[in-house]
Write an enzyme that holds these catalytic residues in place. Sequence first.
Site, PDB file in Angstrom:
ATOM      1  N   ILE A  74      13.710   8.673   9.819  1.00 48.82           N
ATOM      2  CA  ILE A  74      14.876   7.943   9.826  1.00 48.82           C
ATOM      3  C   ILE A  74      16.068   8.897   9.756  1.00 48.82           C
ATOM      4  CG2 ILE A  74      16.289   6.145   8.605  1.00 48.82           C
ATOM      5  CD1 ILE A  74      13.533   5.324   9.818  1.00 48.82           C
ATOM      6  N   ASN A 128      15.415  13.070  -4.891  1.00 49.29           N
ATOM      7  CA  ASN A 128      14.423  12.944  -3.519  1.00 49.29           C
ATOM      8  C   ASN A 128      14.382  14.242  -3.122  1.00 49.29           C
ATOM      9  OD1 ASN A 128      13.159  12.742  -1.037  1.00 49.29           O
ATOM     10  ND2 ASN A 128      14.670  11.327  -0.293  1.00 49.29           N
ATOM     11  N   CYS A 131      12.142  14.609   1.393  1.00 48.08           N
ATOM     12  CA  CYS A 131      12.218  14.012   2.354  1.00 48.08           C
ATOM     13  C   CYS A 131      11.776  14.780   3.642  1.00 48.08           C
ATOM     14  CB  CYS A 131      13.658  13.477   2.756  1.00 48.08           C
ATOM     15  SG  CYS A 131      13.862  12.661   4.247  1.00 48.08           S
ATOM     16  N   LYS A 167      10.866  12.846  -7.230  1.00 46.90           N
ATOM     17  CA  LYS A 167      10.191  12.684  -6.279  1.00 46.90           C
ATOM     18  C   LYS A 167       9.500  13.894  -5.322  1.00 46.90           C
ATOM     19  CE  LYS A 167       8.865   8.954  -2.910  1.00 46.90           C
ATOM     20  NZ  LYS A 167       9.378   7.817  -2.337  1.00 46.90           N
ATOM     21  N   GLY A 241       0.821   4.416   0.293  1.00 44.29           N
ATOM     22  CA  GLY A 241      -0.268   3.676   0.925  1.00 44.29           C
ATOM     23  C   GLY A 241      -0.478   2.384   0.077  1.00 44.29           C
TER      24      GLY A 241
END
Lengths: 298, 262
Positions: A74, A128, A131, A167, A241
């Site tokens: 994205i 984050n 990414c 993360k 998942g």
Amino acid sequence: MNPVDSARALAVELCGIPLGTPLIPAAGTLGKEALDGVKGIYGAILPKTVTPEPRAGNPPPRVAEVPAGMVNSIGLQNPGLDRFLDDLDAYDVGLPIFVSVAADTVAQFAAACERLSADPRVAAVELNLSCPNVEHGGLQFCAGPGTVGGVVGVCRAALRGKPLLVKLTVEDAVANAIAAEGAGADAVTLVNTVPALVVDARERRVFLRGGLSGPAIKPVALRAVYEASRALGVPVVGCGGVASGTDVAEFMLAGATAVQVGSGRFARDASEILGEFAGYLSAEGLQARELTGLLGRN
Amino acid sequence: MKLHRTEALSRERFGDHVRLRYRWDAPSIEPGRFIVARAGDLSAGLAPFLPRPFFVHDFADGVASLLFEVRGAGTAALADWGADVNVSEPLGRGFDLGGIGDGPVALIGGDVWVAPLKLLARRLALLGVSHDVYLELPATASETYVDLLHRAYPSATLAPTDGGPEAPRTVLERVGDLTRYRAVFASGPSEMLAVLSEACAGRIAAQLALRERMACADGSCFGCAVAMADGSYARACVEGPVFAAEELARPSGGVTIAGALP
């Protein structure tokens, strides 16, 4: 199990924040247009990653389905921190709001944390650092314990009075998680999407270079959670998942305190996932908070 | 994505194309909106992983239908597998029927992208809006598919193409003078929409129904990006899938439209 007992069984606490359920949307997978009826499903809301300045995102194609999952690229499309905060009330469904932040530089990360400190609507911040789909503000912050510790330390100082989650990518997850904890992280989220490539053999070209999510990465994510949670004193938020209630249980047993649901909710209704998890708890006679790290201890 | 298990009333094969009818209890569905669907139950696992997006082809008296081409595992399962289908609520922004008076308007489609025009034609007829339907017919179309088009769009002008480089212009040539219409509503291959968009620019309002690869289908993931004239990306699933032609970027004279997940 009656509704009161069921609610009690699902509740957990993450970094001092009570969560009605251990489910949290993974960043970029639950938009403001999709918030109807989510209050009873998630314990917190976590909007799409925001960056200091607006980002247009990557040109299409941005998604490709693969066996047991999908690859996305994205490119962190978002309106920038100013407009994000102007619009933050749209995410207020009566749940704590966690804000996911990415930036190009350590200084920008810190500035964003400083601003988020001052906003009472923000319950916690998730950095984050992982990414895989942008040239900057992405994986280079997960390059190793040194860079992770550097950015986390600065952000910890800038983010006053609120929990800081970090993360991370799957590569070197344990070493990076230890560095994040050492620099002041209150929790780590493991894992972000796994760097992946989709090839169009007929056209002999790369179709998509992005991050893999979905059931395909669950075992990888489970191992990262399992190993990191044994090495850390701070909580681990599992991600990768999750598409069933059993998946939620597996992550918590492996050591997660809360669990993020990402592309799994594209495939299924998240309320079904929570319902299955509640069913598991009831059948096992356990409460969610008792699951964390229970693996191997029974 | 919340999906509703519903009864599949029929599956009709027309060569590679399938018309799937299912029960849907709602007063109406706006033309141009889409749903996502997957076949069977989930006890066998999530394979394929994502539901598939489809325009609503038709809706009347509590029965909705989809018209799609079997291209991969998701569409094959919907075509063949099990008695039930799982479908979402209608999603996205459909055709805007404001400002068209009593017409006339042109409905222009091609290949499997003709799907949303049936419900649009039905709605226009209900509103008393005069309309003509023009459908590009690919050289590869089977006789059974042509038969389906005749039945679904009995008054349509069919424009057979030879698949050559001028094929995208074929349907436009059959339309002739566009300016006699108050608006154009189109759904077709990207090359055809590009030509149409160019022809309509500055002369006549055109709305284009786009097919895009989708993941969440509810605005969350930003996967179904559509390049806009202002340089931004819109989401086909929320801001679309129907866009005014002038909203869209036209790099090298065309709109960028990827295929939907098969």
